[in-house]
Design an enzyme around this catalytic site. Structure first.
Site, PDB file in Angstrom:
ATOM      1  N   ASP A  20      -1.973  -4.318  -7.186  1.00  0.00           N
ATOM      2  CA  ASP A  20      -2.145  -4.423  -5.744  1.00  0.00           C
ATOM      3  C   ASP A  20      -0.906  -5.030  -5.096  1.00  0.00           C
ATOM      4  O   ASP A  20      -0.649  -6.225  -5.231  1.00  0.00           O
ATOM      5  CB  ASP A  20      -3.371  -5.281  -5.432  1.00  0.00           C
ATOM      6  CG  ASP A  20      -3.706  -5.337  -3.954  1.00  0.00           C
ATOM      7  OD1 ASP A  20      -3.105  -4.567  -3.182  1.00  0.00           O
ATOM      8  OD2 ASP A  20      -4.567  -6.138  -3.575  1.00  0.00           O
ATOM      9  N   ASP A  34       2.172   0.678   0.763  1.00  0.00           N
ATOM     10  CA  ASP A  34       1.105   0.013   0.014  1.00  0.00           C
ATOM     11  C   ASP A  34       0.564   0.905  -1.088  1.00  0.00           C
ATOM     12  O   ASP A  34       0.010   1.972  -0.830  1.00  0.00           O
ATOM     13  CB  ASP A  34      -0.029  -0.373   0.972  1.00  0.00           C
ATOM     14  CG  ASP A  34      -1.184  -1.059   0.272  1.00  0.00           C
ATOM     15  OD1 ASP A  34      -0.933  -1.874  -0.638  1.00  0.00           O
ATOM     16  OD2 ASP A  34      -2.344  -0.789   0.629  1.00  0.00           O
TER      17      ASP A  34
END
Length: 409
Positions: free
Chosen positions: A100, A281
């Site tokens: 992440d 992201d």
């Protein structure tokens, strides 16, 4: 430099395979697991939007107290996932953690069947900890031995032992936070201004890598080939042409993440009227645009929103009309061809669509532009460009790959 290799699979189950080592002064190749969770594809749009809300509204981000995000919807998009097997403690317990870039904290225990286990190397710091981004976590901070495999060990790494989670689902035990260190600000109860050393911090401070750099190569799904995540540098075997860097944007809140400024055009049509700020992201599947920019893109393409998939859609006989989508970042333009703008056709039905249409991977962020967080360039962007997250030099880099202009889909 530490090289972690990733295999992107065509099944819902996924399995891990080692990728050949890249010749470097120091290199260690570790298996990552990647794949598609077909059961999650039907909610891919909602999950991406929920994650966006969580990132935009993250409490304490950058030291500022913000509204708590809604966690009524799963904020972790496990439809497309990339995980690493991590050993924690001595003797080590094994955990499957999601990579992440939108978080700096590492958490285990999200899967109640595999909670954190205290061992001889565990130290309870006595601090409670919280995390937002990939769902919501709360629990206790420990420092412990973290083993990424092949002798790559970090001692006294901060670990969040979850006793409560919300908005996090799937057969995963937590997250391996590889985002900027500042994202950990305020995640401990003792001080809103304290930060927590990330895994990347630990690798550097203990001499495993020279710089806090992550190089990511994600191939398009249809290519059915392996990719890699490089800790400590880049893997030049995976990109073509020079790397182009831009500084992390100073616009808030995008600047707290791996944020950049960009303008977007579709063919000759301006989608944004000027430069806007957003983030790159790895934890977001689609490309999300602010609602007004999304509307402009929909009008330019002629696509309409499909009620089943919640994606923009066109009849397949109109696919030939799709024009290039251009992202102008710094002094370079990164272009997605027609096939790069649509969901893999072989997975239309798994998505809830049909074989007579094409479905766009550009989605609605859910808020109008001007918030300082106007887009997310997610996996569907990154699969066409090699991406470098350079925390040491506060910049993000891109390069073309042999798959940038692939027509496979």
């Amino acid at each position: 430099m530490i090289v972690l290799s990733l295999v992107f699979l065509a099944t819902a189950y996924g399995s891990a395979f080692a990728h050949p080592s890249v010749r470097r002064d120091v290199s260690v190749t570790l298996p990552l697991e990647g794949g598609l969770n077909l059961a999650r594809l039907a909610s891919i749009v909602e999950s991406d939007q929920a994650r966006a809300v969580a990132l935009m509204q993250r409490p304490h981000v950058g030291g500022q107290k913000r509204r708590s995000p809604s966690t009524s919807v799963d904020a972790t998009n496990t439809a497309v996932y990339f995980t690493v097997q991590v050993g924690i403690g001595e003797p080590a317990s094994q955990y499957t953690l999601l990579l992440d870039t939108g978080s700096g904290n590492t958490w285990v225990g999200a899967n109640s069947s595999n909670p954190y286990h205290s061992t001889s190397t565990s130290h309870n710091t006595g601090k409670s900890s919280v995390n937002y981004g990939s769902g919501s976590f709360s629990g206790t901070e420990y420092t412990d031995k973290l083993d990424l495999g092949n002798g790559l060990v970090i001692n006294d790494q901060s670990i969040g032992a979850a006793n409560k989670t919300s908005g996090f689902e799937g057969d995963f035990d937590g997250i391996l936070g590889i985002g900027p260190t500042d994202l950990t600000t305020g995640t401990l109860s003792d001080s809103d201004q304290s930060t927590v050393p990330t895994v990347v911090d630990g690798l550097k401070s203990q001499g495993k890598i020279r710089e806090e750099i992550l190089g990511m190569f994600y191939p398009p799904y249809a290519e059915q080939t392996s990719g890699s995540v490089t800790f400590g540098g880049v893997d030049d075997s995976h990109y073509t042409g020079p790397l182009s860097y831009v500084p992390i944007t100073k616009t808030e809140p995008a600047g707290y993440y791996f944020g950049v400024n960009q303008t977007i055009s579709y063919g000759d049509v301006e989608i944004t009227s000027g430069a806007v700020s957003g983030i790159v992201d790895s934890g977001t599947s689609l490309i999300l645009l602010a609602s007004d920019h999304f509307k402009a893109y929909a009008e330019a393409t002629g696509a309409t929103q499909d009620s089943n998939t919640k994606m923009l859609s066109l009849p397949k006989d109109q696919f030939r009309n799709i024009k290039p989508l251009n992202f102008h970042i710094g002094d370079k333009t990164w272009t997605l061809n027609a096939n790069a703008q649509i969901w893999p056709r072989s997975l239309n039905t798994a998505l809830g669509g049909d074989d007579d249409h094409v479905y766009f991977v550009v989605g609605n962020l859910g808020e109008r532009s001007g918030s300082g967080f106007d887009f997310i360039n997610g996996y569907m962007f990154m699969q066409r460009f090699y991406t470098v997250f350079d925390s040491s030099n506060s910049r993000v880099g891109f390069a073309t790959t042999k798959y940038t202009n692939s027509e496979a889909n």
